[in-house]
Design an enzyme around this catalytic site. Sequence first.
Site, short mmCIF file in Angstrom:
data_model
loop_
_atom_site.label_atom_id
_atom_site.label_comp_id
_atom_site.label_asym_id
_atom_site.label_seq_id
_atom_site.Cartn_x
_atom_site.Cartn_y
_atom_site.Cartn_z
N TYR A 1 -1.71 0.10 10.91
CA TYR A 1 -1.74 -0.33 9.50
C TYR A 1 -0.47 0.07 8.78
O TYR A 1 0.12 -0.74 8.04
CB TYR A 1 -2.96 0.27 8.82
CG TYR A 1 -3.14 -0.17 7.38
CD1 TYR A 1 -3.35 -1.52 7.07
CD2 TYR A 1 -3.14 0.75 6.35
CE1 TYR A 1 -3.53 -1.93 5.76
CE2 TYR A 1 -3.31 0.35 5.03
CZ TYR A 1 -3.51 -0.99 4.74
OH TYR A 1 -3.68 -1.39 3.43
N SER B 1 0.85 -1.19 0.00
CA SER B 1 0.00 0.00 0.00
C SER B 1 0.89 1.23 0.00
O SER B 1 2.07 1.16 0.36
CB SER B 1 -0.88 0.00 1.26
OG SER B 1 -1.49 1.24 1.49
#
Length: 253
Positions: free
Chosen positions: A152, A139
């Site tokens: 995250y 990501s």
Amino acid sequence: MTPVAIVTGASSGIGAATARRLAAEGFHVLAAARRTDRLAELVERIAADGGTATGVACDVTSDEAVAGLAATAQAAPGPVTLLVNNAGGARGLDPVESGSVADWQWMYDVNVLGTLRVTKALLPALEASGAGTVVIVSSTAGFTVYEGGGGYTAAKHAQTAVAGTLRLELCGRPVRVVEIDPGMVRTDEFAMVRFAGDADRAAAVYEGVAEPLVADDVADCIAWCATRPQHVNVDRLVVRPLAQAAQHKVHRG
């Protein structure tokens, strides 16, 4: 023989879109995920589109389940040439000072240790094919932090570190390592999981954004990288919607 691609987290979102796209590219796809009912639907859809796939029940947080995936790969109808480590996810948007240890543990186990388990289990087959590719779906959170994203972004930074380290360690062996880093992608489940099913909070993530990426956009990037000539290694592909110039810079109409 038909080349075989393995896709984790294939029951929805980017994983399902990638499985469909790779089947269209001529791979026999081993679609791995926990939800076998959705895998059955995916396999049927791929067959209806003229491709071939096999659903494999697999939880990437389980050593035993991953061993079962590797055993299934050994009986596949061709050489295993592609592994797409897509299983992952986010939970919560709490600041570090009040972060949930359980949420952080889950994110690390799925995103990072899941990638480790599956990659370890499938590397022998990928190398034996003589033309293997490992794709790690990370990501933009793997290189940019933001408030509330500590758990995250820490997991995705770690996943990015795994990709870079693996590429160094496999230098001279016939296995490529590709990292795909999507920005804002609207899928059916990602934000819902992050906000524990709160539909309003999930919808607010994309509010006013005319065209966030969708799963098929990321699947297109994965397929393009995986189908380059074997001597071409796309180390990292960063993909965002036009409306997102950076992690904190999103145009909302």
